[in-house]
Design an enzyme around this catalytic site. Structure first.
Site, PDB file in Angstrom:
ATOM      1  N   HIS A   1       0.831  -1.207   0.000  1.00 56.89           N
ATOM      2  CA  HIS A   1       0.000   0.000   0.000  1.00 56.89           C
ATOM      3  C   HIS A   1       0.870   1.263   0.000  1.00 56.89           C
ATOM      4  O   HIS A   1       0.720   2.150  -0.844  1.00 56.89           O
ATOM      5  CB  HIS A   1      -0.903  -0.033   1.240  1.00 56.89           C
ATOM      6  N   GLU A   2       1.800   1.322   0.933  1.00 57.57           N
ATOM      7  CA  GLU A   2       2.617   2.541   1.051  1.00 57.57           C
ATOM      8  C   GLU A   2       3.563   2.678  -0.138  1.00 57.57           C
ATOM      9  O   GLU A   2       3.835   3.785  -0.595  1.00 57.57           O
ATOM     10  CB  GLU A   2       3.377   2.546   2.381  1.00 57.57           C
TER      11      GLU A   2
END
Lengths: 498, 498
Positions: B262-263
């Site tokens: 995600h990051e």
């Protein structure tokens, strides 16, 4: 009046915040930053430093300083010191035109690159034109200031406020003969063995041991941390956020331990600052030499002493039975204090270190004087190495090109290292009088009394006193080499049975 | 004219540097800072943000913007976009008085503390008066702007430039029925088993596996790094210095993997910005929703897909033979996509996540409208949870008090999470048309084509386009829920055999 003081403090706080932010960015650059970040970081740091300079050098600050100075009676002693220190900083910052600062930044960036290449190739001529330019700019820098007793005074004052070239050379003139004599005596004595120090040691275990040691010293981890970096250093963004770095060198495994003690010595100085000095001109240390006195004191006077190792050696031995199992305390103590004239300043032992400094100081003064041309530096360097240490560098990379300082325009810096050694011993003699059972405390792994003494006499005062004034207040005398000579003579007479 | 543009860019660069410096300090605060450093860090960040605001909101900037706007024909498309984006930022920054900003900072600091305590004790009345104050200040904030179609538009616009409340509610109104229906169908279907995901997994191995995965995605470690932090986030100080954080939770060991993906999705957006946008108002992302579309795309559309795991599952299995040795690919795929209505938004699965958002959006709009009093929040919250997800929080800590946003004055933020999901699917449908063999590429661990597509169509543009404009340009339509509904229906029909 009070309104002016409040406003003055507000501006100083803003300047301090900008400088602290820049320090965080520099720390990050050396500890964490991915390679790609370098260019943007350069811009960010340049902006922060420009804004800090702008905020500090306004006419308004000048007028506030004037108003506060002319009403000094209304100020508390701390406030008066704040105005005095800020006034000195203001005078320097406003004398030097921003155009010059920008020019020096460009020149020293190029000089730094040239120096890296020159050192790599051991080719002084690559560096020479850049150093010539640096020396030229140094002369220009000096010209912004009123004539001093000696032009080098102007440079020295940036690192050791109030210190004069004549004072430093007098100190070193009286230090040189006994120190050279001592080294010659040692050279003729039976040498100590230290081969076991160069075995393979586990980095993690040494790191943890170093952490244990400086925790016992009193370095506060709630207000600090240690990371790895290419060069060990200490930096602080607040009295309550003081960080140190260290590095591991496979060739000198135990160096990580002494580096941690050294940087923690700097760190405890910063952690011991009066918290009310934060965000004021009185925050941080009195000078580089006083700062160095703290790091050297913990690294050498504590960390290379017999009482210290009486407590810690059994622990170290348990961690490294195969390396140290057959080594007794006294043999270990001698090994970590081995004297050996060597080419590289940063690796020098206690007995020879100051001679490296004196050599540099003499060359710097001669360059500033105009007595020495940059082109002649390598030859003079080698001649002085022969004279002081009895060895000659086989090439310039191991000689005149070894230090980064000149490439950055930092002439005037080196003597602070040696002065720090001297101050550490002046403090030490006083400490031993004030805490007579210090050795006994070390033997039991106790360092609270020492740290409390340093907090009370040195750390808490921040920049409140000039270095000479501080040393005088605490020890009753200005900076002087006698205690250091006494210490070296006694210590090495024992180790080398002179 | 050219001179004005150069000067404008200089000021923008200074503002960008100050913001980047503040971002470094925030990153450090969450990743490295020792506990003691908090107070000084607060001062440093306040100073940087004040100086950035001051530098950006001068009359001079206003005049430069006016001059540049009135000569738009002389500007390149990028420069015109720069002036437009900076003009919008300037308008916002100058409408809101600094006294208000300072008041909000004080109120939200207190509200944050109250929220922490209230959540800990699950005691809404502790938080209530603070939230009432926040809502009051939110109304005041809205009053600084010209009347909008709906007062909530003003808030939304801070996070999604140009987005209207009516648009968002229309989107959500058409999304809600099919999504609620889907969840009901899933609830009645045969449930998937995922007990093996909650065994003990080694943190280090999962970390390394996550690093391997995002390296394959194309996250550039020469221009980034990953650290541990209490909350995963991405931050960037430059196109070439983009950092991510993650965390390990023993209860949900594999969450570290999805958090890294995600990051890194956010990070690749920042790394893909046109480098010439650095230090200009066009740097960073189009909006929070567009940013979230990138993180969700890599986390969910790639990272929870069958083709992705066809390549990576054998590797994961080799790393964790005792946990996954008896698990086949299809079982694993179902487990990581398990749907389960749950109380906490941040732990919600793909199918239920948006309902958490809709609930919050409706409550926010009602509070801003004046239709809903803060005191009635807990009751309404629980009623809506029952209606949308079929479950009721046993206490307010697991209900209305779970999110940090309102305590920080951030009303208008939540919808960006759901909009990001919708955008990710609009992009995805287009990507699948443009790269027909995408699944085949994933199966072979190849992601270059996907990343190149995202760079070309989304990343490089930075803030140049408003979110709706960007989505329209790339997909041919504004933000719309249909692709997302199609995706959810198809994916979960397969998993739950609906």
């Amino acid at each position: 009046m009070n309104e002016k003081l409040v406003h003055f403090k507000e501006i100083m706080a803003e300047v301090a915040d900008l400088k602290a932010a820049a320090a965080v960015l520099s720390w990050d650059q050396q500890v964490n930053m991915p390679p790609g970040g370098a260019e943007a970081r350069g811009n960010q740091l340049a902006t922060l430093s420009r804004l800090a300079h702008q905020a500090f050098t306004t006419d308004e600050v000048g007028k506030l300083l004037e108003a506060l100075r002319s009403n000094e009676a209304a100020l508390s002693p701390d406030e008066a010191a704040m105005v005095r220190v800020a006034g000195r900083d203001f005078d320097k910052a406003t004398r030097v035109p921003s155009s010059f600062v920008a020019e020096l930044a460009v020149v020293s960036t190029q000089a730094h690159e040239a120096w890296v290449e020159a050192r790599k190739k051991s080719d002084f001529p690559i560096f020479r034109p850049h150093l010539e330019k640096v020396v030229e700019l140094t002369h220009k820098y000096i010209s912004f200031f009123p004539p001093a007793d000696h032009p080098y005074d102007v440079l020295l004052d940036d690192y050791e406020p109030g210190m004069k070239t004549a004072e430093v050379t007098a100190i070193f003139d009286s230090l040189r003969p006994p120190q050279v004599r001592l080294i010659r005596q040692i050279a003729q004595a039976k040498q100590v063995r230290d081969a076991f120090l160069h075995k393979k040691f586990d980095e993690r275990k040494l790191w943890d041991f170093g952490v244990e040691v400086v925790s016992r010293f009193g370095y506060d981890w709630e207000r600090g941390r240690q990371d790895k970096a290419a060069h060990p250093f200490e930096t602080s963004f607040s009295v309550n956020d003081v960080r140190i770095t260290t590095r591991f060198e496979a060739d000198h495994p135990l160096a990580i331990l002494f580096s941690t003690m050294h940087e923690a010595g700097h760190g405890m100085y910063e952690q011991g600052n009066d918290p009310s000095y934060e965000r004021t001109p009185l925050h941080h240390g009195a000078s580089l030499a006083v700062h160095e006195s703290q790091s050297r004191l913990w690294e050498n006077l504590v960390g290379r002493s017999l009482p210290f190792w009486r407590y810690f050696f059994p622990r170290l031995k348990r961690l490294f039975p195969s390396q140290l199992g057959n080594v007794d305390l006294r043999t270990f103590y001698k090994a970590i204090n081995k004297v050996e004239p060597s080419l590289i300043r940063v690796n020098a032992d206690e007995a020879t270190y100051n001679l490296h400094i004196m050599l540099r100081l003499e060359l710097e003064i001669a360059m500033v004087d105009g007595q020495l041309a940059v082109k002649d530096l390598p030859q003079i360097w080698n001649e002085k190495m022969k004279e002081y240490l009895g060895i000659v560098p086989p090439n310039d990379a191991l000689g005149v090109l070894q230090d980064i300082h000149w490439s950055g325009g930092m002439l005037g810096y080196f003597s602070t290292y040696a002065l720090g050694n001297l101050i550490s011993l002046q403090l030490w003699e006083k400490i031993r009088r004030d805490i007579p059972d210090l050795d006994e405390q070390f033997r039991r792994g106790k360092f609270e009394a020492l740290l409390a003494w340093l907090h009370a006499n040195v750390h808490q005062h921040g920049r409140r006193h000039d270095p000479q004034e501080l040393v005088q207040r605490v020890t009753g005398s200005k900076i002087t080499p006698e205690p250091y000579v006494r210490y070296l003579t006694e210590k090495y007479s024992g180790i080398y049975e002179l």
